[in-house]
Write a protein that holds these residues in place. Structure first.
Motif, mmCIF file in Angstrom:
data_model
loop_
_atom_site.group_PDB
_atom_site.id
_atom_site.type_symbol
_atom_site.label_atom_id
_atom_site.label_comp_id
_atom_site.label_asym_id
_atom_site.label_seq_id
_atom_site.Cartn_x
_atom_site.Cartn_y
_atom_site.Cartn_z
ATOM 1 N N ALA A 30 0.826 -1.213 0.000
ATOM 2 C CA ALA A 30 0.000 0.000 0.000
ATOM 3 C C ALA A 30 0.859 1.262 0.000
ATOM 4 O O ALA A 30 0.348 2.353 -0.204
ATOM 5 C CB ALA A 30 -0.947 0.005 1.194
ATOM 6 N N GLY A 31 2.144 1.100 0.247
ATOM 7 C CA GLY A 31 3.035 2.249 0.218
ATOM 8 C C GLY A 31 2.909 3.176 1.410
ATOM 9 O O GLY A 31 3.180 4.363 1.299
ATOM 10 N N VAL A 32 2.497 2.631 2.549
ATOM 11 C CA VAL A 32 2.457 3.443 3.771
ATOM 12 C C VAL A 32 3.738 3.196 4.555
ATOM 13 O O VAL A 32 4.402 2.177 4.382
ATOM 14 C CB VAL A 32 1.214 3.124 4.632
ATOM 15 N N ILE A 56 -4.798 1.833 0.813
ATOM 16 C CA ILE A 56 -4.955 0.594 1.572
ATOM 17 C C ILE A 56 -6.011 -0.302 0.940
ATOM 18 O O ILE A 56 -5.784 -1.500 0.732
ATOM 19 C CB ILE A 56 -5.313 0.903 3.039
ATOM 20 N N ILE A 57 -7.161 0.255 0.612
ATOM 21 C CA ILE A 57 -8.247 -0.540 0.036
ATOM 22 C C ILE A 57 -7.827 -1.105 -1.320
ATOM 23 O O ILE A 57 -8.109 -2.274 -1.618
ATOM 24 C CB ILE A 57 -9.546 0.286 -0.065
ATOM 25 N N LYS A 58 -7.137 -0.312 -2.125
ATOM 26 C CA LYS A 58 -6.650 -0.811 -3.422
ATOM 27 C C LYS A 58 -5.739 -2.030 -3.226
ATOM 28 O O LYS A 58 -5.867 -3.029 -3.920
ATOM 29 C CB LYS A 58 -5.906 0.299 -4.162
ATOM 30 N N ALA A 59 -4.851 -1.952 -2.245
ATOM 31 C CA ALA A 59 -3.945 -3.073 -1.970
ATOM 32 C C ALA A 59 -4.701 -4.275 -1.404
ATOM 33 O O ALA A 59 -4.470 -5.418 -1.826
ATOM 34 C CB ALA A 59 -2.852 -2.630 -1.004
ATOM 35 N N LEU A 60 -5.625 -4.038 -0.472
ATOM 36 C CA LEU A 60 -6.366 -5.144 0.144
ATOM 37 C C LEU A 60 -7.257 -5.868 -0.854
ATOM 38 O O LEU A 60 -7.489 -7.073 -0.712
ATOM 39 C CB LEU A 60 -7.219 -4.638 1.310
ATOM 40 N N ARG A 61 -7.731 -5.170 -1.856
ATOM 41 C CA ARG A 61 -8.598 -5.806 -2.856
ATOM 42 C C ARG A 61 -7.854 -6.824 -3.710
ATOM 43 O O ARG A 61 -8.482 -7.632 -4.383
ATOM 44 C CB ARG A 61 -9.281 -4.746 -3.715
ATOM 45 N N ARG A 62 -6.529 -6.815 -3.656
ATOM 46 C CA ARG A 62 -5.757 -7.877 -4.319
ATOM 47 C C ARG A 62 -5.938 -9.192 -3.577
ATOM 48 O O ARG A 62 -5.836 -10.263 -4.156
ATOM 49 C CB ARG A 62 -4.278 -7.523 -4.364
#
Length: 75
Positions: A30-32, A56-62
């Motif tokens: 997520a790049g945090v 975060i949501i973009k990463a979690l959707r993987r």
């Protein structure tokens, strides 16, 4: 509610725990930064910014295409 060694966990932290995932995944995908990842997973009162939520949501959707920001935060 506590997980692991008595640490308090946020909804996101419990989501990671249930899948056997580490905070490092969030940092890498997520790049945090480390401090943000720690707050996201450990502080149930932490409110990330909208751009951070989107990352975060973009990463979690993987992992789970059905995950939504409202699963973790009051948005």
């Amino acid at each position: 509610m506590s997980y692991g060694l008595g640490k308090r966990r946020s909804k996101l932290g419990r989501w990671f725990d249930a899948r056997g995932m580490k905070q490092g995944w969030l940092i890498d995908n997520a790049g945090v930064n480390k401090n943000t990842a720690s707050a996201l997973c450990n502080d149930p009162n932490y409110s990330p910014t909208l751009p951070t939520i989107r990352k975060i949501i973009k990463a979690l959707r993987r992992i789970d295409p059905n995950v939504n920001a409202s699963d973790f935060w009051d948005v």
